[in-house]
Design a protein around this motif. Structure first.
Motif, mmCIF file in Angstrom:
data_model
loop_
_atom_site.group_PDB
_atom_site.id
_atom_site.type_symbol
_atom_site.label_atom_id
_atom_site.label_comp_id
_atom_site.label_asym_id
_atom_site.label_seq_id
_atom_site.Cartn_x
_atom_site.Cartn_y
_atom_site.Cartn_z
ATOM 1 N N VAL A 19 26.107 19.333 1.747
ATOM 2 C CA VAL A 19 26.687 20.073 0.628
ATOM 3 C C VAL A 19 28.089 19.573 0.308
ATOM 4 C CG1 VAL A 19 27.308 22.356 -0.240
ATOM 5 C CG2 VAL A 19 25.308 22.085 1.225
ATOM 6 N N PHE A 20 28.909 19.297 1.346
ATOM 7 C CA PHE A 20 30.311 18.937 1.122
ATOM 8 C C PHE A 20 30.689 17.555 1.642
ATOM 9 C CE2 PHE A 20 30.444 23.611 1.105
ATOM 10 C CZ PHE A 20 31.120 23.830 -0.076
ATOM 11 N N GLY A 21 29.879 16.944 2.499
ATOM 12 C CA GLY A 21 30.264 15.698 3.133
ATOM 13 C C GLY A 21 30.977 15.954 4.455
ATOM 14 N N VAL A 22 31.045 14.930 5.288
ATOM 15 C CA VAL A 22 31.618 15.082 6.629
ATOM 16 C C VAL A 22 33.121 15.280 6.577
ATOM 17 C CG1 VAL A 22 31.905 13.974 8.865
ATOM 18 C CG2 VAL A 22 29.764 13.703 7.630
ATOM 19 N N ARG B 265 19.993 24.663 -17.814
ATOM 20 C CA ARG B 265 20.286 24.800 -16.391
ATOM 21 C C ARG B 265 21.489 23.919 -16.032
ATOM 22 N NH1 ARG B 265 16.985 27.719 -13.422
ATOM 23 N NH2 ARG B 265 17.743 26.755 -11.511
ATOM 24 N N TYR B 266 22.651 24.426 -16.380
ATOM 25 C CA TYR B 266 23.885 23.704 -16.100
ATOM 26 C C TYR B 266 24.407 24.061 -14.714
ATOM 27 C CZ TYR B 266 24.314 22.074 -20.909
ATOM 28 O OH TYR B 266 24.107 21.442 -22.109
ATOM 29 N N ARG B 267 25.143 23.110 -14.137
ATOM 30 C CA ARG B 267 25.783 23.318 -12.836
ATOM 31 C C ARG B 267 27.218 22.801 -12.892
ATOM 32 N NH1 ARG B 267 22.669 25.218 -9.141
ATOM 33 N NH2 ARG B 267 20.400 25.029 -9.301
ATOM 34 N N ARG B 268 28.035 23.319 -11.996
ATOM 35 C CA ARG B 268 29.394 22.790 -11.869
ATOM 36 C C ARG B 268 29.311 21.362 -11.345
ATOM 37 N NH1 ARG B 268 32.677 27.240 -12.251
ATOM 38 N NH2 ARG B 268 31.544 29.217 -12.008
ATOM 39 N N LEU B 269 30.045 20.478 -11.958
ATOM 40 C CA LEU B 269 30.000 19.077 -11.559
ATOM 41 C C LEU B 269 30.741 18.911 -10.240
ATOM 42 C CD1 LEU B 269 29.140 16.228 -12.231
ATOM 43 C CD2 LEU B 269 31.244 15.955 -13.538
ATOM 44 N N GLY B 270 30.038 18.403 -9.225
ATOM 45 C CA GLY B 270 30.624 18.236 -7.905
ATOM 46 C C GLY B 270 31.462 16.981 -7.800
ATOM 47 N N ALA B 271 31.622 16.497 -6.558
ATOM 48 C CA ALA B 271 32.453 15.316 -6.325
ATOM 49 C C ALA B 271 31.882 14.097 -7.022
ATOM 50 C CB ALA B 271 32.584 15.064 -4.825
ATOM 51 N N GLU B 272 30.569 13.902 -6.956
ATOM 52 C CA GLU B 272 29.928 12.771 -7.620
ATOM 53 C C GLU B 272 28.432 13.021 -7.693
ATOM 54 O OE1 GLU B 272 30.800 8.182 -7.342
ATOM 55 O OE2 GLU B 272 29.340 8.713 -5.799
ATOM 56 N N LEU B 273 27.866 12.681 -8.829
ATOM 57 C CA LEU B 273 26.418 12.752 -8.972
ATOM 58 C C LEU B 273 25.800 11.457 -8.457
ATOM 59 C CD1 LEU B 273 25.819 14.327 -12.490
ATOM 60 C CD2 LEU B 273 25.235 15.324 -10.285
ATOM 61 N N THR C 269 26.686 20.910 -8.322
ATOM 62 C CA THR C 269 25.916 19.762 -7.849
ATOM 63 C C THR C 269 26.458 19.359 -6.482
ATOM 64 O OG1 THR C 269 27.408 18.155 -8.901
ATOM 65 C CG2 THR C 269 25.555 18.980 -10.208
ATOM 66 N N TRP C 270 25.637 18.698 -5.698
ATOM 67 C CA TRP C 270 26.038 18.312 -4.332
ATOM 68 C C TRP C 270 26.075 16.801 -4.207
ATOM 69 C CZ3 TRP C 270 22.232 22.220 -1.652
ATOM 70 C CH2 TRP C 270 22.717 23.519 -1.853
ATOM 71 N N PRO C 271 27.066 16.228 -3.499
ATOM 72 C CA PRO C 271 28.113 16.930 -2.760
ATOM 73 C C PRO C 271 29.086 17.644 -3.690
ATOM 74 C CG PRO C 271 28.524 14.568 -2.782
ATOM 75 C CD PRO C 271 27.165 14.762 -3.363
#
Length: 743
Positions: free
Chosen positions: A24-27, A292-300, A107-109
């Motif tokens: 979900v977030f990365g190490v 179905r929108y999502r918050r844009l995470g660190a990178e798609l 979106t994940w991460p």
């Protein structure tokens, strides 16, 4: 009392459980928020263990110190020189009530911002506190692991690990759990007995771990993957509020005011067009975008629809009077900095209610050789590509099939349909522009006027393409201008507005087409990427009289023609997994059944044989419960070794059996049936005492196969039998039960 290493294992179990959120977030984002509070909890626990005055305050100290450690990591920017402020407490409250939900909407991460990341340390911190308290109060490691295991369960509701990632994560948690069980032993246990227990656990546990790892790897590599596992994320799209005018309906109005600037672009990447929104649902009257929108995470990550190599491109976009709510984007956006938009993952559309200012966009650009694109097949898996088209006119299907020359659905058929529009229809001039994109307007465009804007061209193309089975969708955006600005960038204006179709191509994803023939390749003098390759494939398209479908490859399958002589065989997955499965079932069912059969056979003996069977039964049952035994032990020795493993009735039963054994050996008379009954009554007493032990210990004893493996030796094993009570002056004698039984 559990030692410091046991406490450390409990704290590490909470840390490892928190690391299950790595997908979900990365190490990197999770290390400090998990390790810093864990180190503080361990230090406070050790301080309380060494300071008697603080021991009574340990739970409160652990809670406060752990919370402060969380504050100093994730929401540190809200503090004043490290001291919590009102904003800090507001962030903590949001972390409890909203952080978990915002992460599900992303979106994940995900971006490791405090408003999303905070819930993970807020889960691991109380799990560590509860684990320490449960361990020190109950002294039961299994109970102490419940909080950290609850965190593991929550993490799997977010994203269920699978394959080798699941194996690695499970082994990491199992390693901490195994160390905790190995280190948490009663303080009065003798070193020799502890060593034997550790060796026994190792010898019995290693094969199970190896077998489990082999089965997990085999299942991950050989078994076909199931459908996507359930995640709470599926039910948590980001809310999108407000109603906006349809972007297609706005094309005619923009073309009537062509000089109004919309946005400017700077950067080395010069795509030929800038999408705003994708429309893939058509009910015959209106075209609607995805919701179905999502918050844009660190990178798609790159889309699974694209299997060819891709390169990442970037550009800086300064917004003008665009109006919103969609931002200029690309088909496969990767990341955005300088703005916090929502993203429709399957379409690439970026949503921002009031777009202003400047942002930097990164996107993925597929690198497709022109030869591969010309012969490519269409991708039926593309979401929304074969959506509904309402109720088309009766003559629309015949027109669609004639337009593609009867070709099967393929990229060549898509280019043929594009040529049909380019050669048979005309773009409307700047005055008297037609509008509308429902079937009434499209019917007039297709069969009467043959004149329209890109709105009618794109809508009609998508509708006809879907009729003949080509997955297509409609996109509204802007073309790049031909003339760059003085500074090297370029400004996009109202007159550059454009609607175009995209078709799904296997391996390349969504490929833009241009039925109007007005797109400028290599906008502002730069390379156009996929559109440029499409133009080359378009130039190589054969004339209509030479078009034909590519040969269909023979279908391979059981009994199919493609199987003859090719030697293809499906991999014997079931046979590979049959061995480990059989071993597992043999251990789970076969060991208890074998022990039951052995006990019944012993009980059916008569005379001294019944006493011998009772002695062997007690011996093996105690060995299953890790009571040490050596050849030649007396009943008194065995009772001493079994002292403390359960209720006193265990020792009482062994002593009763010892009395019966003495009578058989020393009476000089042949034992009767009563001796056998007394011996097995003592066995029953021992069994009742062992039944009072914990469920985990009883299950381990029932599944332990070692007494079965040494069962052959039981027939010839000897026992030194000293009388339980002897008269003064009697001469010590020793005799084996086996010898007595043979007599």
């Amino acid at each position: 009392m559990p030692g410091r290493f046991s406490v450390l294992c409990v704290v590490l179990a909470a840390v490892v459980a928190g690391l299950f959120f790595v997908p979900v977030f990365g190490v990197a984002a999770l290390l400090a928020p998990l390790l810093v509070p864990a180190a503080v909890l361990f230090g406070v626990a050790q301080l309380c263990a060494r300071t008697e005055v603080l021991a009574a305050w340990r739970p409160l100290l652990l809670l406060v110190a752990g919370l402060l450690a969380v504050v100093e990591t994730v929401p540190f920017p809200t503090t004043a020189a490290g001291l919590p402020t009102g904003e800090t407490f507001s962030a903590l409250a949001s972390g409890i009530t909203e952080s978990w939900r915002l992460t599900l909407q992303s979106t994940w991460p995900a971006r490791p911002s405090p408003d999303q990341l905070l819930f993970v340390p807020l889960l691991a911190w109380p799990a560590g506190v509860l684990g320490i308290e449960l361990l020190l109060r109950s002294r039961k490691p299994l109970v102490a692991l419940i909080p950290s295991f609850a965190v593991v369960v929550v993490s799997q509701l977010y994203v269920a690990l699978s394959g080798l990632a699941a194996v690695a994560a499970g082994l990491g948690y199992a390693a901490v759990v195994g160390a905790l069980f190995a280190l948490t032993r009663p303080g009065e246990e003798k070193p020799a007995r502890r060593a034997r227990r550790t060796a026994s656990a190792f010898s019995s546990g290693v094969p199970v771990v190896v077998l489990g790892l082999a089965a997990a790897v085999a299942a991950g590599l050989l078994l076909p993957g199931p459908g996507r596992a359930y995640s709470l994320k599926q039910d948590q799209p980001a809310p999108v509020s407000g109603r906006v005018a349809g972007p297609l309906d706005d094309i005619a109005n923009r073309l009537e005011h062509p000089d109004v600037p919309m946005f400017s672009v700077r950067g080395d990447a010069r795509p030929d067009r800038w999408p705003l929104v994708v429309l893939d649902t058509f009910d015959g009257v209106n075209w609607t975008p995805g919701s179905r929108y999502r918050r844009l995470g660190a990178e798609l990550p790159q889309s699974p629809l694209v299997t060819v190599p891709s390169r990442e491109r970037t550009a800086t976009i300064r917004l003008g009077d665009l109006g919103g709510p969609w931002l200029p984007s690309q088909t496969w956006p990767a990341a955005v900095s300088g703005a916090d938009p929502l993203v429709e993952e399957s379409q690439g559309s970026l949503w921002l209610p009031r777009p202003t200012g400047e942002y930097r966009l990164s996107w993925w650009e597929p690198q497709v050789p022109v030869a591969d694109l010309s012969a490519a097949a269409i991708d039926q898996r593309a979401p929304g590509g074969l959506g509904m088209i309402g109720e088309p006119p009766a003559e629309a299907e015949a027109m669609a099939r004639a337009a593609v020359g009867g070709l099967r659905p393929s990229f060549q058929a898509a280019l043929t349909l594009e040529r049909f529009f380019r050669e048979g229809y005309h773009t409307a001039a700047s005055t008297g522009l037609p509008s509308g994109n429902g079937w009434p307007q499209l019917r007039k465009f297709l069969f009467e006027t043959r004149r329209g804007t890109s709105e009618q061209f794109a809508a009609a193309y998508v509708a006809l393409a879907r009729i003949v089975g080509i997955p297509a969708r409609l996109v509204v955006g802007f073309r790049s201008p031909a003339v760059p600005d003085a500074g090297g960038g370029y400004t996009v204006r109202n007159g550059d507005v454009l609607a175009w179709p995209e078709v799904a191509v296997a391996g390349a994803g969504w490929v833009p087409l241009d039925p109007t023939g007005t797109t400028r390749l290599g906008g502002a003098g730069g390379p156009a990427g996929l559109s440029e390759v499409t133009a080359q494939a378009r130039a190589q398209l054969p004339p209509a009289t030479q078009l034909h479908d590519a040969p269909v490859a023979p279908v391979k399958g059981p009994g199919g023609a493609g199987d003859a002589g090719n030697g293809d065989r499906s991999f014997p997955v079931l046979w590979v997994l049959a061995g480990p499965a059989a071993l597992f079932l043999a251990g789970l069912v076969g060991v208890p059944v074998a022990k039951f059969v052995r006990s019944r056979r012993r009980r059916r003996r008569t005379g001294a044989g019944a006493v011998l069977g009772a002695w062997l039964e007690v011996r093996d049952r105690l060995r299953d419960h890790s009571v040490p035994w050596t050849a030649g032990m007396t009943a008194r020795d065995l009772a001493a070794a079994a002292h403390g493993i359960g209720t006193p009735s265990i020792v009482d039963g062994i002593r009763e059996l010892g009395v019966t054994v003495d009578q058989v050996l020393w009476s000089g008379n042949a034992p009767g049936a009563q001796a056998g009954h007394q011996a097995w009554a003592a066995v029953l007493t021992v069994q009742r005492g062992l039944a009072g032990r914990g469920l985990r210990l009883r299950l381990r004893a029932a599944l332990d196969p070692r007494t079965l493996l040494t069962g052959v030796q039981a027939r010839s094993s000897t026992m030194r039998c000293a009388p339980t009570s002897s008269a003064p002056g009697s001469m010590p004698r020793s005799r084996t039960i086996a010898e007595r039984a043979r007599r």
